[in-house]
Design an enzyme around this catalytic site. Structure first.
Site, PDB file in Angstrom:
ATOM      1  N   GLN A 222      14.441  87.491 137.085  1.00 11.01           N
ATOM      2  CA  GLN A 222      13.955  88.851 136.965  1.00 11.01           C
ATOM      3  C   GLN A 222      12.547  88.863 137.515  1.00 11.01           C
ATOM      4  OE1 GLN A 222      16.221  90.786 134.208  1.00 11.01           O
ATOM      5  NE2 GLN A 222      15.932  91.947 136.079  1.00 11.01           N
TER       6      GLN A 222
ATOM      7  N   THR B 267      10.550  86.495 131.710  1.00 12.03           N
ATOM      8  CA  THR B 267      11.686  86.949 130.911  1.00 12.03           C
ATOM      9  C   THR B 267      12.646  85.787 130.746  1.00 12.03           C
ATOM     10  OG1 THR B 267      13.121  87.526 132.764  1.00 12.03           O
ATOM     11  CG2 THR B 267      11.737  89.298 131.891  1.00 12.03           C
ATOM     12  N   THR B 268      13.462  85.847 129.696  1.00 13.58           N
ATOM     13  CA  THR B 268      14.549  84.879 129.543  1.00 13.58           C
ATOM     14  C   THR B 268      15.811  85.518 130.108  1.00 13.58           C
ATOM     15  OG1 THR B 268      13.370  84.112 127.591  1.00 13.58           O
ATOM     16  CG2 THR B 268      15.605  83.298 127.872  1.00 13.58           C
ATOM     17  N   HIS B 269      15.732  85.893 131.369  1.00 12.37           N
ATOM     18  CA  HIS B 269      16.849  86.534 132.046  1.00 12.37           C
ATOM     19  C   HIS B 269      17.257  85.686 133.247  1.00 12.37           C
ATOM     20  CE1 HIS B 269      15.083  90.613 130.428  1.00 12.37           C
ATOM     21  NE2 HIS B 269      15.480  89.815 129.470  1.00 12.37           N
ATOM     22  N   ASN B 270      17.704  84.473 132.934  1.00  6.28           N
ATOM     23  CA  ASN B 270      18.129  83.557 133.999  1.00  6.28           C
ATOM     24  C   ASN B 270      19.609  83.813 134.266  1.00  6.28           C
ATOM     25  OD1 ASN B 270      16.379  82.271 131.782  1.00  6.28           O
ATOM     26  ND2 ASN B 270      15.717  81.158 133.576  1.00  6.28           N
TER      27      ASN B 270
END
Lengths: 241, 577
Positions: B347, B513-516
């Site tokens: 992200q 973000t932890t949006h991997n």
């Protein structure tokens, strides 16, 4: 908030509060029985990690990073040196959760911290190096030089290659020191810093108050209840709700 | 030597959101299900109790609920010609650990992807021509459509008790909602959360320059709510400790607050905590899984046979386990061949902090309490003049005002000393932050594979992440961040703003973000993807891979809503097979 009943002996009270401290870490003890105070026997300033010289350095540095002034207490008055001492003696200082296996390479800025030193080791090496630097340049250890010179040293450490220390990158230490100082000034007082809610009072944070249903849509209205910590309101001068 | 255990019908690797949904659905279908969770067992009480969870130092700064790099981490480099080095401490992203996974510590910002996000390659080529996409951009269409997922988005949103306002009911645009969203079959189960002072100021500013603000759909319940499983949730109290904390108030949707009270009562379900799966075991043909091997907290190794293996770990760990187990062909960035590890994405985020004259009490908030504009997300605007694809939403969040990490100071403020102190005093109560939350496309060089040098606590090679932002993303972020500045300039009663842009190389230090996403992407053929449209491995037919590892690229939204919908979609397929 209920006040312990007067019939309780001091010994019973201490036993009850001690049990409350350990129980509340895992069971969500209701506020009524949570301790409002730390037993007198526990001292937040008991030295756990720093030597006397190191502590003098930290006190001097903290007093420049967040000084006492007309707005209120600074980092030293708020107990930040005690906070950092306790943090470095604990799992954080030992880098308990960090990946600390080699091979070790310098890496890029994007790759982050690649030093072999734990936070505790970084403090120890850096303080010695900075004191040596100050003795050469100012003929005294950091804690003994005047505040303007202390600011000059801190300002140089803040720059990426401001001071070339023999054992550690000065900038990596400064980043960690400033981060830990801010943490100590603004974290829950139960960790030893933010004493008397000095940090939270400065900015206006009321602590973990839990419920703002009634207030959230009262736009522009100050929140007036005094700060509270996870262990109560010790140090606010407020004795009951 | 591993101890062999009695077989189960289905074994789940990881017990967060996707594990809880799959376990609930498969036990309903009559299967015996065992979930293996590497972390500890956690429940709302005692683990998230308000008497201790609201502790910024312990949870947000020292990161007590997240994965510990000491046990498992990855190595990182910006490009294939660098040497990857270990992520020694958490930074850019924070995978969860323990029962509930990252579903315990998310903010609850709950989104559906746009219909065009699912066919980004064909849509872009149709609207802007075949030459519009850069050569090294490897985006591909999803093998399913928004319409396919809509019923499953609906199931997920009613499970979680999402608080929001529909913007598009069956094609009819609704006032007060997001006019750009895809059609939904019905209204949200709960009305929007109360609006914070900062949300109201943003709303007025955005409207004044012709944009379309609306409340972010929130997995924080605006009122008491009983979900379709019969689980009761409580009204959010706006305590401001959502993100990186568990919720002690049964208000933030998590596996614990929505599914586990029903699931844990079932005899056909069991969860083992402290069980770290190190391999999916395959038979001699390599085409069929026989179960998994795991190591418990004492270091003992067990073999757990199962007919069905469902990978429900965090996206990065699903890919890691596939690579360690030899499921599918590993991707090779040099040749572009192989599929496992391909199309990792992330992200792109930026911030614009706003400084008001009036206090806004930032500490009153909820994880998904915010006002948003979607005018510059996806293909909601004409990209022709800009030359990039994708976009971002712009939001004014009131997620909380935790003092250590959530204080914003004007440009040029020193980081220490009397001036810093005075700026903290003047600004903390008066400065919320806007976020620009952008898409990241996939590229030939952005990928996951096994590191040749560094190993985890189990002796396995670490996952290696190779990732950098590309000009498409940086150009898109520059454009959308400038649009956020337009809003900041239109805000009434503001003294100024501070633009914190996304520039240069991706770095693993600063939290983003932890949006991997990606690495085990879904697709319509084994040549272009690791799993089929139902998240079933093309190579090992009784292995399914849940989660955001399936996304072929990342859209401009938080991924969890689509993870939930996609899990229900896959569960439906597994059940009806």
């Amino acid at each position: 908030m209920t006040i312990p009943t007067p019939t309780l002996s001091r010994r019973d009270f201490l036993a009850a509060t001690a049990a409350g401290v350990s129980a509340c870490a895992c069971q969500g003890v209701p506020r009524e029985v949570a301790p409002l105070d730390i037993p007198n026997e526990t001292r937040m300033d008991a030295p756990l990690f720093f030597s006397a010289d190191e502590r003098r350095f930290i006190v001097a540095a903290c007093s420049r990073l967040i000084p006492k002034d007309e707005l209120g207490p600074g980092a030293v008055e708020a107990g930040v040196p005690d906070f950092i001492d306790r943090q470095l003696a604990g799992p954080y200082g030992q880098a308990r959760t960090w990946y600390m296996h080699g091979p070790w390479e310098k890496g890029t800025a994007e790759q982050g911290y690649q030093l072999k030193s734990t936070p505790a080791e970084l403090y120890r090496l850096a303080i010695r190096d900075i004191d040596d630097y100050c003795r050469k340049k100012y003929r005294n250890a950091f804690a003994q030089i005047n505040p303007q010179d202390q600011d000059e040293v801190l300002g140089a450490l803040e720059k990426k290659d401001g001071i070339d220390l023999p054992n550690v990158p000065g900038n990596a230490f400064f980043t960690m020191l400033l981060q830990n100082t801010t943490e100590g000034f603004l974290s829950d007082p139960m960790y030893g810093g933010n004493r008397d809610f000095a940090g939270w009072k400065l900015i206006g944070f009321p602590g973990p108050r839990y419920n703002y249903v009634e207030q959230i849509e009262q736009y522009g209205t100050p929140y007036t209840l005094p700060p509270v910590g996870l262990l109560g309101r010790r140090g606010t001068g407020v004795t009951k709700a | 030597m591993a101890t062999k255990l009695p077989a189960v019908d289905a074994v789940l690797v990881g017990f967060g959101w996707t594990g809880a949904i799959i376990a609930q659905e498969l036990t309903e279908a009559g299967l015996n299900v065992l979930a293996l969770e590497r972390g500890s067992f956690r429940d709302t009480i005692p683990d998230f109790s308000p008497t201790h969870i609201q502790d910024e130092l312990r949870y947000a700064v020292r990161k007590a609920t997240f994965e510990e790099p000491e046990r498992q981490t990855l190595t990182f480099r910006n490009s294939t010609n660098e040497t990857a080095l270990p992520m020694r401490q958490l930074g850019s992203f924070l995978p969860g650990v323990g029962v509930g996974g990252a579903g315990v510590h998310w903010n609850g910002q709950n989104w559906r992807y746009l219909p065009t996000d699912f066919r980004i390659r064909s849509h872009t080529q149709e609207r802007y021509g075949k030459q519009f996409l850069p050569d090294d951009m490897t985006v591909q269409d999803w093998p399913l459509s928004y319409a396919d997922l809509e019923p499953h988005y609906d199931t997920w949103e009613y499970l979680c008790g999402i608080s929001g306002k529909a913007g598009n009911l069956g094609g009819a645009i609704q006032p007060g909602g997001n006019p750009f969203e895809g059609p939904r079959q019905r209204e949200f189960p709960n009305p929007p959360l109360a609006r914070s002072a900062a949300s109201m100021k943003f709303d007025e500013a955005a409207r004044s320059i012709g944009l379309h603000p609306f409340p972010c759909p929130a997995a924080n319940t605006s009122r008491p709510y009983k979900n379709p499983l019969g689980v009761q949730m409580g009204q959010c109290t706006y305590c401001g400790f959502c993100e990186w904390f568990g919720c002690g108030n049964y208000s933030k949707a998590s596996p614990q607050s929505t599914i586990l009270p029903v699931l844990l009562r079932k005899d056909s379900f069991q969860c083992k905590a402290g069980a770290n799966v190190t391999r999916v075991n395959l038979d001699s043909t390599g085409k069929r899984a026989t179960g998994v091997t795991y190591v418990d907290a004492q270091g003992r190794e067990f073999e757990q046979p199962a007919d069905l293996v469902v990978l429900c770990a965090y996206s990065l760990h699903n890919v890691h386990l596939m690579l360690l187990s030899g499921i599918g062909t590993p991707y090779d960035a040099a040749t572009g061949r192989g599929v496992v590890g391909k199309n990792y994405a992330y992200q792109a985020t930026a911030n614009v902090d706003v400084f008001f004259d009036e206090i806004v009490n930032p500490f009153m908030g909820a994880g998904a309490l915010g006002q948003v504009v979607d005018d510059f997300n996806g293909d909601n605007f004409d990209h022709g003049p800009h030359g990039f694809i994708g976009g971002a939403y712009i939001s004014m969040w009131s997620t909380g005002g935790r003092p250590i990490l959530q204080h914003y100071l004007p440009e040029g403020t020193p980081a220490w000393g009397a001036q810093w102190k005075s700026a903290m005093h003047e600004n903390y109560l008066r400065s919320p932050s806007m976020q620009v939350h952008g898409s990241v496309m996939s590229y030939r060089g952005n990928c996951l594979d096994l590191d040749p040098t560094y190993r985890d606590v189990y002796g396995n090679p670490l996952l290696r992440l190779t990732f950098d932002f590309h000009p498409n993303e940086l150009d898109m972020m520059k454009f959308t961040t400038d649009r956020a500045v337009d809003i900041a300039k239109a805000v009434k009663g503001a003294r100024g703003y501070r633009k914190r842009e996304r520039k240069g190389h991706y770095g693993i230090v600063e939290y983003q973000t932890t949006h991997n996403t990606g690495g085990a992407i879904l697709g319509d053929s084994p040549g272009n993807s690791a799993v089929n449209p139902y998240l079933q491995s093309w190579d090992v037919s009784n292995v399914f891979v849940m989660g955001a590892s399936a996304y072929p690229q990342n859209a401009g939204y938080n991924p969890t809503g689509t993870v939930g919908a996609l899990t229900y979609w896959a569960a439906d397929a597994i059940r009806s097979r």
